[in-house]
Design an enzyme around this catalytic site. Structure first.
Site: not given
Ligand code: NAD
Ligand code: GLY
Length: 342
Positions: A110, A132, A174, A208, A218, A222, A226, A229, A233, A246
């Site tokens: 939990r 998130k 982003e 942010k 949200e 918030r 998006n 997005h 998506h 992404h």
């Molecule tokens: P990712 O986590 O897939 O990383 C991208 C690639 O870079 C991967 O292959 C990873 O292994 C590699 N990598 C990571 N660090 C590295 C480094 N230092 N050197 C070399 N390679 C490295 O993708 P991302 O773009 O970081 O994140 C995308 C994800 O984030 C999506 O799933 C998206 O939905 C999510 N997201 C979430 C939020 C949130 O608020 N929670 C906001 C924006 C995006």
């Molecule tokens: N990336 C969108 C959020 O954090 O709300």
């Protein structure tokens, strides 16, 4: 070391930007990462962690693995390592890792401690901040998850040195999103490419933090984060989460949202072109071929912002640096806009 605070009552925490110092924990620590990040940087992180026991949990690399079965595998490894309520999960990777590790931390017994150490630009400017967490399923992106704040986020830009140019560009998408929605001056600086990563990250995290502090779950504002997005998506889902990164999908999604904003008189063609130019300056994709506009439109209804059959679009409100959340846009208008991408 720069410190940016998120003011969230009992869940308040700080994001630290600068060289990673010693990380001290009273309980056990599990670092959730993937083979690529671990191979490049795990030793560095490990040398900074001071804890009674430290475990590494690795999940496969890629958006297509951001699913419940990999969260289950993280949880299983937490049970095998006998993590308890005093333990902490550290997410060490990009947004895929932080979304999954944060979700696992939120549901393991939990909820246990959670700390973020982002290693991609995208995770540093956006995903690691704001709480998130979640995973994708066959119905769409991020449809399963929770709001669960970390207790701290440590951003050390030296980890970004090993990212390839495509991943850097995805992070910039982003950052441009934040600028277009909230800060024209910041947008102009990004368009001129005049800022360092530390400056870009600090600005994005501040913007942010301000939004999340006002609207953690949200209820309204918030949703502006998006921008692009709703379209992105669908693009990611259509590509099986493996054709577009992404951030790349978000770049295309912003161009689509801007086309809708122009159609509604909420953005001039000149301003839309400026945003497109900025995205292209970072080698981000700005075009996409929609095969079936109706199917693309129907997929919007899986978006979490769609309620009672009404899709809410996040658009500019007249100019760069402003935003509006717009519902009640007729299907005909949206289909007309989507048809421009066929
Ligand atoms: P990712 O986590 O897939 O990383 C991208 C690639 O870079 C991967 O292959 C990873 O292994 C590699 N990598 C990571 N660090 C590295 C480094 N230092 N050197 C070399 N390679 C490295 O993708 P991302 O773009 O970081 O994140 C995308 C994800 O984030 C999506 O799933 C998206 O939905 C999510 N997201 C979430 C939020 C949130 O608020 N929670 C906001 C924006 C995006
Ligand atoms: N990336 C969108 C959020 O954090 O709300």
């Amino acid at each position: 070391m720069k410190e940016i605070k998120l003011d969230l009552g009992n869940s308040s925490y700080s994001v630290f930007i600068g060289s990673l110092g010693e990380l001290n924990f009273a309980g056990k620590v599990a670092v959730v990462t993937n083979p690529k990040v671990a191979g490049l940087h795990f030793k560095t992180l490990l040398s900074k962690i001071k804890a009674p026991e430290v475990y590494a949990i690795s999940v496969p690399d890629g958006e297509e693995y951001k699913n419940l079965s990999n969260v289950e595998s993280i949880l299983e490894q937490c049970f095998i390592s006998r993590l308890d309520r005093k333990s902490t999960i550290i997410s060490f990777g990009g947004g895929v890792i932080s979304d999954m590790a944060g979700f696992a931390a939120s549901i393991y017994e939990r909820g246990i401690g959670y700390v973020g150490v982002p290693t991609t630009l995208l995770a540093a400017v956006d995903a690691s901040v704001g709480g998130k967490t979640g995973v994708n399923n066959k119905f769409g992106k991020n449809l399963i998850g929770s709001f669960y704040q970390p207790s701290a986020v440590y951003i050390d830009t030296s980890f970004l040195a090993t990212l390839d140019s495509r991943e850097i560009a995805a992070g910039m998408a982003e950052a441009i999103k934040m600028a277009v929605m909230f800060d024209e001056g910041f947008f102009n600086e990004l368009a001129k490419k005049s800022l360092s990563y530390d400056e870009i990250i600090a600005k994005c995290v501040s913007l942010k933090a301000d939004v999340v502090s006002q609207d953690e779950k949200e209820a309204g504002l918030r949703a502006v984060l998006n921008y692009g997005h709703t379209f992105a998506h669908v693009i990611e889902c259509e590509g099986g989460y493996s054709t577009h990164l992404h951030g790349e999908a978000v770049a295309i999604g912003m161009v689509m949202a801007n086309t809708l904003a122009c159609e509604l008189g909420l953005l001039s063609a000149d301003e839309a072109q400026k945003i497109k130019n900025a995205l292209e300056a970072y080698n981000l994709p700005t075009s996409y071929k929609i095969k079936d506009t109706n199917a693309f439109y129907e997929a919007f209804f899986h978006d979490k912002k769609s309620m009672d059959g009404n899709i809410k679009f996040i658009l500019t409100n007249g100019k760069i640096g402003s935003h509006i959340i717009k519902g009640d846009i007729s299907k005909d208008i949206v289909i007309k806009v989507l048809s421009k991408f066929c």
